[in-house]
Scaffold this motif. Structure first.
Motif, PDB file in Angstrom:
ATOM      1  N   ALA A 186     -47.266 -10.866   5.826  1.00 48.83           N
ATOM      2  CA  ALA A 186     -47.196  -9.563   6.533  1.00 48.83           C
ATOM      3  C   ALA A 186     -47.489  -8.308   5.689  1.00 48.83           C
ATOM      4  O   ALA A 186     -47.076  -8.394   4.390  1.00 48.83           O
ATOM      5  CB  ALA A 186     -45.801  -9.517   7.324  1.00 48.83           C
ATOM      6  N   ASP A 187     -47.743  -7.261   6.244  1.00 53.08           N
ATOM      7  CA  ASP A 187     -47.935  -5.868   5.541  1.00 53.08           C
ATOM      8  C   ASP A 187     -46.580  -5.435   5.229  1.00 53.08           C
ATOM      9  O   ASP A 187     -45.771  -4.930   6.002  1.00 53.08           O
ATOM     10  CB  ASP A 187     -48.963  -4.932   6.194  1.00 53.08           C
ATOM     11  CG  ASP A 187     -50.178  -5.364   6.590  1.00 53.08           C
ATOM     12  OD1 ASP A 187     -50.796  -6.266   5.731  1.00 53.08           O
ATOM     13  OD2 ASP A 187     -50.889  -5.063   7.480  1.00 53.08           O
ATOM     14  N   ALA A 188     -46.550  -5.251   3.880  1.00 54.14           N
ATOM     15  CA  ALA A 188     -45.211  -4.733   3.496  1.00 54.14           C
ATOM     16  C   ALA A 188     -45.478  -3.901   1.976  1.00 54.14           C
ATOM     17  O   ALA A 188     -46.250  -4.320   1.425  1.00 54.14           O
ATOM     18  CB  ALA A 188     -44.217  -5.774   3.067  1.00 54.14           C
ATOM     19  N   GLN A 189     -44.748  -2.763   2.047  1.00 48.24           N
ATOM     20  CA  GLN A 189     -44.483  -2.174   0.720  1.00 48.24           C
ATOM     21  C   GLN A 189     -44.395  -2.965  -0.713  1.00 48.24           C
ATOM     22  O   GLN A 189     -43.604  -3.880  -0.289  1.00 48.24           O
ATOM     23  CB  GLN A 189     -43.865  -0.715   0.673  1.00 48.24           C
ATOM     24  CG  GLN A 189     -44.268   0.233   1.903  1.00 48.24           C
ATOM     25  CD  GLN A 189     -43.299   1.321   1.852  1.00 48.24           C
ATOM     26  OE1 GLN A 189     -42.083   1.137   2.350  1.00 48.24           O
ATOM     27  NE2 GLN A 189     -43.600   2.637   1.427  1.00 48.24           N
ATOM     28  N   SER A 190     -44.797  -2.601  -1.760  1.00 51.35           N
ATOM     29  CA  SER A 190     -44.226  -2.965  -2.895  1.00 51.35           C
ATOM     30  C   SER A 190     -42.808  -2.036  -3.203  1.00 51.35           C
ATOM     31  O   SER A 190     -42.713  -0.960  -2.480  1.00 51.35           O
ATOM     32  CB  SER A 190     -45.127  -2.938  -3.998  1.00 51.35           C
ATOM     33  OG  SER A 190     -46.178  -3.926  -3.825  1.00 51.35           O
ATOM     34  N   ALA A 191     -42.098  -2.448  -4.310  1.00 51.03           N
ATOM     35  CA  ALA A 191     -41.016  -1.629  -4.434  1.00 51.03           C
ATOM     36  C   ALA A 191     -40.759  -1.441  -6.037  1.00 51.03           C
ATOM     37  O   ALA A 191     -41.258  -2.395  -6.655  1.00 51.03           O
ATOM     38  CB  ALA A 191     -39.834  -2.362  -3.759  1.00 51.03           C
ATOM     39  N   VAL A 192     -39.845  -0.293  -6.212  1.00 50.13           N
ATOM     40  CA  VAL A 192     -39.116  -0.504  -7.683  1.00 50.13           C
ATOM     41  C   VAL A 192     -37.693  -0.140  -7.342  1.00 50.13           C
ATOM     42  O   VAL A 192     -37.290   0.800  -6.808  1.00 50.13           O
ATOM     43  CB  VAL A 192     -39.665   0.834  -8.457  1.00 50.13           C
ATOM     44  CG1 VAL A 192     -39.002   0.929  -9.851  1.00 50.13           C
ATOM     45  CG2 VAL A 192     -41.184   0.724  -8.577  1.00 50.13           C
ATOM     46  N   LEU A 193     -36.812  -1.260  -7.790  1.00 48.40           N
ATOM     47  CA  LEU A 193     -35.461  -1.324  -7.363  1.00 48.40           C
ATOM     48  C   LEU A 193     -34.658  -1.183  -8.790  1.00 48.40           C
ATOM     49  O   LEU A 193     -34.497  -1.891  -9.729  1.00 48.40           O
ATOM     50  CB  LEU A 193     -35.055  -2.549  -6.613  1.00 48.40           C
ATOM     51  CG  LEU A 193     -36.118  -3.041  -5.527  1.00 48.40           C
ATOM     52  CD1 LEU A 193     -35.775  -4.352  -5.170  1.00 48.40           C
ATOM     53  CD2 LEU A 193     -36.025  -2.091  -4.377  1.00 48.40           C
ATOM     54  N   ASP A 194     -34.156   0.071  -8.839  1.00 51.48           N
ATOM     55  CA  ASP A 194     -33.563   0.548 -10.155  1.00 51.48           C
ATOM     56  C   ASP A 194     -34.184   0.063 -11.189  1.00 51.48           C
ATOM     57  O   ASP A 194     -33.552  -0.718 -12.098  1.00 51.48           O
ATOM     58  CB  ASP A 194     -32.245  -0.306 -10.028  1.00 51.48           C
ATOM     59  CG  ASP A 194     -31.417   0.174  -8.963  1.00 51.48           C
ATOM     60  OD1 ASP A 194     -31.533   1.329  -8.220  1.00 51.48           O
ATOM     61  OD2 ASP A 194     -30.579  -0.657  -8.332  1.00 51.48           O
ATOM     62  N   GLY A 195     -35.430   0.307 -11.369  1.00 56.76           N
ATOM     63  CA  GLY A 195     -36.402  -0.082 -12.609  1.00 56.76           C
ATOM     64  C   GLY A 195     -37.028  -1.285 -12.635  1.00 56.76           C
ATOM     65  O   GLY A 195     -38.022  -1.780 -13.402  1.00 56.76           O
ATOM     66  N   LEU A 196     -36.664  -2.099 -11.314  1.00 57.59           N
ATOM     67  CA  LEU A 196     -37.417  -3.698 -11.146  1.00 57.59           C
ATOM     68  C   LEU A 196     -38.482  -3.506 -10.282  1.00 57.59           C
ATOM     69  O   LEU A 196     -38.282  -3.354  -9.262  1.00 57.59           O
ATOM     70  CB  LEU A 196     -36.375  -4.559 -10.844  1.00 57.59           C
ATOM     71  CG  LEU A 196     -36.945  -5.835 -10.463  1.00 57.59           C
ATOM     72  CD1 LEU A 196     -37.206  -6.709 -11.847  1.00 57.59           C
ATOM     73  CD2 LEU A 196     -35.750  -6.660  -9.729  1.00 57.59           C
ATOM     74  N   LEU A 197     -39.551  -4.022 -11.079  1.00 59.74           N
ATOM     75  CA  LEU A 197     -41.014  -3.831 -10.316  1.00 59.74           C
ATOM     76  C   LEU A 197     -41.100  -4.888  -9.258  1.00 59.74           C
ATOM     77  O   LEU A 197     -40.869  -6.486  -9.849  1.00 59.74           O
ATOM     78  CB  LEU A 197     -42.199  -3.913 -11.126  1.00 59.74           C
ATOM     79  CG  LEU A 197     -42.623  -2.693 -11.711  1.00 59.74           C
ATOM     80  CD1 LEU A 197     -43.933  -2.785 -12.649  1.00 59.74           C
ATOM     81  CD2 LEU A 197     -43.327  -1.775 -10.413  1.00 59.74           C
ATOM     82  N   VAL A 198     -41.352  -4.864  -8.030  1.00 55.19           N
ATOM     83  CA  VAL A 198     -41.366  -5.998  -7.133  1.00 55.19           C
ATOM     84  C   VAL A 198     -42.454  -5.930  -6.023  1.00 55.19           C
ATOM     85  O   VAL A 198     -42.731  -4.764  -5.411  1.00 55.19           O
ATOM     86  CB  VAL A 198     -39.929  -6.090  -6.210  1.00 55.19           C
ATOM     87  CG1 VAL A 198     -40.437  -7.364  -5.444  1.00 55.19           C
ATOM     88  CG2 VAL A 198     -38.926  -6.323  -7.208  1.00 55.19           C
ATOM     89  N   ALA A 199     -43.658  -6.775  -6.497  1.00 54.86           N
ATOM     90  CA  ALA A 199     -44.839  -6.527  -5.510  1.00 54.86           C
ATOM     91  C   ALA A 199     -44.665  -7.553  -4.533  1.00 54.86           C
ATOM     92  O   ALA A 199     -44.437  -8.891  -4.682  1.00 54.86           O
ATOM     93  CB  ALA A 199     -45.882  -6.923  -6.515  1.00 54.86           C
TER      94      ALA A 199
END
Length: 512
Positions: A304-317
């Protein structure tokens, strides 16, 4: 203090599959001094190879029994010296088994805390095809004469297992941490389909919603209803076999015969591994449909179309991995930063150089972070920084290069550089601007030549007049020296000279 464990392995298996099981036992977090491995085998070349293997392993015993597999398994169990005994029998080893790294330590600790005589571990699977057993959703403890849970992974107190006069009165299930990584038993595809998938980030958690539909007729034949099944989301790490349950909300319809249910879950990569962050790498999202007998099926969550994220410095694609949705913790394979808007780019001149700022509005950001990476122009990488603060992200890098227009790519984490859709344009004076990458011109379409119809073959060959012999003037023209050729060429383009040349040539030809 950790307790000792004896593991009985039905070893009459192909060498490659047996090696994978033994390697998983070597990788246990339980100290090797507290782990005994008993290999149950018959005779022949494999038994001789196992004897040589045991000579170099002080904690390995080989039990030879040429009889039936079950007899060999139970005979080997009599050699167990650990506080607990785990038996990986033929029904398990026939399906390619691997014990997960912390399984023995976690299970023995939980069994000792709960004063259990037997403890069943949850099973993780390599694929979704087939029948899945050991799909326990919650930790539990029971007393009395309760039927045994499915076999794949059961840890027994050795004193109870070897003394038939003692009854197993207390048992339990440890569902938090998967114990065994196993192939499923082949079966028909489960009569359940997925539709209506949605995923988006909220406050650092990826919310996923999926609609499940059942083929009512097929479920009725199996005497099962989707209404009665337990639905549980899981996040699975195919590289290690680990998976963890996610909190799941799957309300039941008032109609027990309804063939549709909606399930929702939230994934927080910073706490999904039993309160700890998920390890780096690609984690797939699955949903399990679990029956009252703790068997069922498991389905991939479609992409599904979803943004990637940076969570408190953690890259999550977030990405499509295989045929479903996945999160890549650390952006090890899939980029977290990709296409960027041209109107969010600016270039600033300073005494330190030309600083480019590229806004990244597509990232979901929590907390503050500074992540190092690279800005790439035609293979040349310059240091770049991904700066996250106040819910926004931007890429900063000092720009340089020669005059021209070069596409820009960015690389953060372990993923390959990703095209941004932007280009750096440098004019002859050195001025720099960031623009949307111009679209390449359409290739010119050259029409294919049209084949001419072949000329009809005449009944009689065409008669052609013979070419007259060259005149004196023609021979002289062909003998002009090379240095006079340019002048002759210019003269040949003069209309009066060309007419004079033709009249003289005709007059010199012989008349017939």
């Amino acid at each position: 203090m950790s307790h000792s464990v004896s593991v009985v392995v039905y070893a009459d298996r192909p060498a490659q599959e047996l090696s994978a099981t033994l390697a998983s036992l070597d990788a246990q977090s339980l100290p090797a001094a507290r782990l005994q491995v008993i290999l149950a085998t018959g005779s022949g070349e494999l038994a001789r190879r196992l004897d040589r293997y045991a000579q170099h392993r002080p904690n390995v015993l080989v039990h030879h029994n040429p009889g039936p597999a079950e007899a060999s398994k139970h005979g080997a169990a009599a050699l167990a010296s650990g506080d607990w005994t785990l038996i990986l029998g033929p029904s398990v080893m026939d399906r390619r088994a691997r014990v997960l790294p912390e399984a023995l330590e976690r299970l023995t600790r939980y069994a000792a805390e709960q004063d259990l005589d037997r403890l069943t571990g949850r099973v993780a699977y390599r694929s979704a095809a087939g029948i899945l057993d050991g799909l326990f959703g919650e930790n539990s403890v029971w007393s009395g004469d309760v039927p045994d849970r499915p076999e794949p992974f059961v840890l027994y107190r050795t004193a109870v297992l070897t003394d038939p006069r003692r009854h197993t009165r207390r048992g339990g299930v440890l569902a938090d941490y998967p114990a065994l990584y196993l192939d499923p038993r082949p079966s028909n595809t489960p009569p359940i389909t997925r539709s209506g998938v949605a995923a988006h980030w909220v406050d650092g958690r990826l919310r996923v919603e999926v609609t499940l539909r059942s083929e009512a007729a097929a479920m009725a034949i199996a005497d099962q209803r989707l209404h009665d099944q337990q639905l549980r989301f899981a996040v699975h790490h195919p590289a290690s076999g680990l998976d963890f349950w996610l909190p799941t909300d799957a309300p039941k319809s008032d109609d027990p015969d309804a063939d549709k249910r909606v399930a929702r879950a939230e994934l927080d990569p910073r706490r999904a591994a039993l309160g700890e962050p998920l390890a780096e790498g690609v984690w797939e999202l699955w949903i399990s449909v679990i029956g009252p007998d703790h068997t069922g099926c498991r389905l991939r969550i479609p992409a599904a179309d979803a943004q990637s994220a940076v969570l408190d410095g953690l890259l999550v694609a977030t990405a499509r991995h295989g045929d479903g949705l996945a999160v890549d913790v650390g952006a090890t394979r899939y980029p977290a930063v990709g296409a960027l808007p041209a109107d969010g780019a600016e270039v600033t001149e300073s005494v330190r150089g030309t600083l480019g700022r590229l806004m990244v509005p597509s990232l979901h950001v929590t907390g503050t972070a500074t992540i190092r990476g690279h800005l790439v122009q035609r293979g040349d990488a310059a240091p770049a920084t991904l700066i996250c603060a106040d819910g926004q992200a931007r890429v900063e890098s000092y720009l340089s290069g020669l005059a021209g227009t070069n596409p820009l790519a960015v690389a953060f984490g372990g993923a390959k550089p990703a095209e941004t859709g932007l280009s750096l344009r440098i004019d002859a004076s050195g001025g720099m601007t960031v623009i949307a990458t111009p679209k390449p011109p359409r290739p010119r379409v050259i029409p294919a030549p049209v084949a001419r119809d072949p000329e009809p073959v005449a009944d009689h060959p065409r008669r052609t007049r013979p070419k007259p012999p060259p005149t004196v003037l023609t021979r002289l023209r062909h003998r002009i020296p090379a240095f006079l050729e340019p002048a002759a060429q210019r003269l040949s383009h003069n209309p009066a000279a060309r007419a004079f040349y033709r009249r003289v040539n005709r007059s010199l030809r012989p008349r017939h």
